[in-house]
Design a protein around this motif. Structure first.
Motif, mmCIF file in Angstrom:
data_model
loop_
_atom_site.group_PDB
_atom_site.id
_atom_site.type_symbol
_atom_site.label_atom_id
_atom_site.label_comp_id
_atom_site.label_asym_id
_atom_site.label_seq_id
_atom_site.Cartn_x
_atom_site.Cartn_y
_atom_site.Cartn_z
ATOM 1 N N LEU A 3 -35.807 -23.296 37.835
ATOM 2 C CA LEU A 3 -36.154 -23.013 36.447
ATOM 3 C C LEU A 3 -37.475 -22.245 36.347
ATOM 4 C CD1 LEU A 3 -35.247 -26.399 34.702
ATOM 5 C CD2 LEU A 3 -34.081 -24.214 34.371
ATOM 6 N N VAL A 4 -38.454 -22.661 37.141
ATOM 7 C CA VAL A 4 -39.761 -21.990 37.124
ATOM 8 C C VAL A 4 -39.615 -20.536 37.550
ATOM 9 C CG1 VAL A 4 -42.011 -21.887 38.267
ATOM 10 C CG2 VAL A 4 -41.132 -24.072 37.432
ATOM 11 N N ARG B 252 -39.222 -23.109 29.669
ATOM 12 C CA ARG B 252 -40.460 -23.885 29.772
ATOM 13 C C ARG B 252 -40.281 -25.269 29.157
ATOM 14 N NH1 ARG B 252 -42.780 -18.759 28.887
ATOM 15 N NH2 ARG B 252 -42.928 -19.084 26.630
ATOM 16 N N ALA B 253 -39.549 -25.349 28.053
ATOM 17 C CA ALA B 253 -39.269 -26.649 27.441
ATOM 18 C C ALA B 253 -38.421 -27.513 28.359
ATOM 19 C CB ALA B 253 -38.572 -26.448 26.094
ATOM 20 N N ARG B 254 -37.455 -26.899 29.046
ATOM 21 C CA ARG B 254 -36.614 -27.641 29.987
ATOM 22 C C ARG B 254 -37.453 -28.160 31.157
ATOM 23 N NH1 ARG B 254 -31.886 -30.017 29.470
ATOM 24 N NH2 ARG B 254 -31.772 -28.500 27.794
ATOM 25 N N ILE B 255 -38.367 -27.342 31.651
ATOM 26 C CA ILE B 255 -39.255 -27.763 32.737
ATOM 27 C C ILE B 255 -40.112 -28.940 32.287
ATOM 28 C CG2 ILE B 255 -41.223 -27.043 34.156
ATOM 29 C CD1 ILE B 255 -39.952 -24.166 34.014
ATOM 30 N N ALA B 256 -40.604 -28.879 31.051
ATOM 31 C CA ALA B 256 -41.436 -29.972 30.526
ATOM 32 C C ALA B 256 -40.646 -31.278 30.457
ATOM 33 C CB ALA B 256 -41.962 -29.604 29.141
ATOM 34 N N ARG B 257 -39.366 -31.196 30.131
ATOM 35 C CA ARG B 257 -38.534 -32.408 30.070
ATOM 36 C C ARG B 257 -38.343 -33.011 31.458
ATOM 37 N NH1 ARG B 257 -33.136 -31.779 26.846
ATOM 38 N NH2 ARG B 257 -33.221 -34.035 27.151
ATOM 39 N N ILE B 258 -38.157 -32.166 32.465
ATOM 40 C CA ILE B 258 -38.026 -32.664 33.828
ATOM 41 C C ILE B 258 -39.331 -33.320 34.271
ATOM 42 C CG2 ILE B 258 -37.712 -31.966 36.242
ATOM 43 C CD1 ILE B 258 -35.781 -29.825 35.247
ATOM 44 N N ASP B 259 -40.462 -32.675 33.948
ATOM 45 C CA ASP B 259 -41.754 -33.248 34.308
ATOM 46 C C ASP B 259 -41.959 -34.593 33.612
ATOM 47 O OD1 ASP B 259 -42.258 -31.046 35.860
ATOM 48 O OD2 ASP B 259 -43.533 -30.054 34.374
ATOM 49 N N ARG B 260 -41.536 -34.670 32.369
ATOM 50 C CA ARG B 260 -41.681 -35.918 31.616
ATOM 51 C C ARG B 260 -40.817 -37.017 32.240
ATOM 52 N NH1 ARG B 260 -43.259 -38.067 26.779
ATOM 53 N NH2 ARG B 260 -41.800 -39.468 25.730
ATOM 54 N N ALA B 261 -39.616 -36.648 32.664
ATOM 55 C CA ALA B 261 -38.737 -37.639 33.305
ATOM 56 C C ALA B 261 -39.360 -38.143 34.606
ATOM 57 C CB ALA B 261 -37.368 -37.024 33.588
ATOM 58 N N GLY B 262 -39.977 -37.242 35.367
ATOM 59 C CA GLY B 262 -40.620 -37.650 36.605
ATOM 60 C C GLY B 262 -41.810 -38.541 36.370
ATOM 61 N N THR B 263 -42.575 -38.245 35.309
ATOM 62 C CA THR B 263 -43.727 -39.074 34.976
ATOM 63 C C THR B 263 -43.318 -40.474 34.577
ATOM 64 O OG1 THR B 263 -44.972 -37.128 34.251
ATOM 65 C CG2 THR B 263 -45.742 -39.284 33.482
ATOM 66 N N LEU B 264 -42.277 -40.563 33.741
ATOM 67 C CA LEU B 264 -41.800 -41.867 33.303
ATOM 68 C C LEU B 264 -41.229 -42.664 34.467
ATOM 69 C CD1 LEU B 264 -40.134 -40.979 29.882
ATOM 70 C CD2 LEU B 264 -42.368 -42.029 30.298
ATOM 71 N N GLN B 265 -40.538 -41.959 35.367
ATOM 72 C CA GLN B 265 -39.968 -42.648 36.533
ATOM 73 C C GLN B 265 -41.070 -43.197 37.427
ATOM 74 O OE1 GLN B 265 -37.664 -40.174 39.169
ATOM 75 N NE2 GLN B 265 -36.513 -41.885 39.958
ATOM 76 N N GLY B 266 -42.165 -42.409 37.579
ATOM 77 C CA GLY B 266 -43.283 -42.870 38.393
ATOM 78 C C GLY B 266 -43.998 -44.053 37.761
ATOM 79 N N ASP B 267 -44.113 -44.053 36.420
ATOM 80 C CA ASP B 267 -44.780 -45.150 35.739
ATOM 81 C C ASP B 267 -43.990 -46.443 35.833
ATOM 82 O OD1 ASP B 267 -46.767 -43.429 35.050
ATOM 83 O OD2 ASP B 267 -46.042 -43.054 33.007
#
Length: 201
Positions: A117-118, A184-199
């Motif tokens: 995506l990037v 860019r919005a799609r990338i942000a959603r993936i990053d958000r999913a990774g952050t939530l998974q890590g938390d």
């Protein structure tokens, strides 16, 4: 050449379908959804590239014919420059396109999809310099040569032709910038999913 973003905006099976959905645009993407979209994204890229390469072949054939039949030197030179521009665009597309990597996909589908995506976002955001700009010199010479040969250099018809070309180029640029913003919005959603998974771990 075809509009680089037509796969993004024309059919439900293209990239457009990957960026639209019922969930909020910043909601995190579940892993199963990432896997599904990664597969569809790769298919859409391959279809788009095939269309672009076919369009390149048509541009080369048509303007080679123009270079052969028209006597006006500006038209001949413009046609040759357009052919060169089309070949440069095809080379740039092949060089800039994100490519499938089965090993990377198997190891980390989320990171693999994000990387593709990037790469595509970077390509779409810079479409003016690598997709449109190579055609400008040849197109200007071709139009000037046509105007000189027909004697309509200062006519309304010539101005309308130039305005139409500017409209086409502007539309392609705007559509691709919009597609880059969606990626860019799609990338942000993936990053958000990774952050939530890590938390959650």
């Amino acid at each position: 050449m075809t509009d680089f973003s037509d796969d993004s905006f024309s059919d439900d099976g293209g990239l457009h379908a990957l960026w639209q959905g019922s969930e909020p645009i910043l909601a995190p993407l579940p892993l199963d959804e990432i896997k599904r979209q990664a597969g569809r994204f790769g298919d859409a890229i391959r279809r788009r590239n095939r269309r672009e390469y076919v369009a390149t072949a048509l541009v080369v054939a048509v303007f080679a014919f123009y270079a052969a039949i028209f006597a006006e030197p500006l038209v001949k030179l413009g046609s040759l420059l357009i052919i060169a521009g089309a070949l440069v665009v095809a080379w740039q597309l092949a060089r800039r396109t994100s490519r499938a990597d089965p090993d990377a996909e198997a190891q980390d589908i989320s990171g693999y999809y994000r990387a593709r995506l990037v790469r595509e976002e970077h390509m779409l955001a810079r479409v003016g310099r690598w997709y449109l700009a190579p055609f400008v010199p040849g197109l200007l010479l071709f139009l000037l040569g046509q105007a000189k040969a027909s004697g309509m250099g200062g006519s309304l018809v010539f101005l309308l032709v130039v305005a139409f070309q500017l409209l086409v180029f502007g539309s392609i640029w705007i559509l691709n910038r919009r597609a880059a913003a969606m990626l860019r919005a799609r990338i942000a959603r993936i990053d958000r999913a990774g952050t939530l998974q890590g938390d959650s771990q």
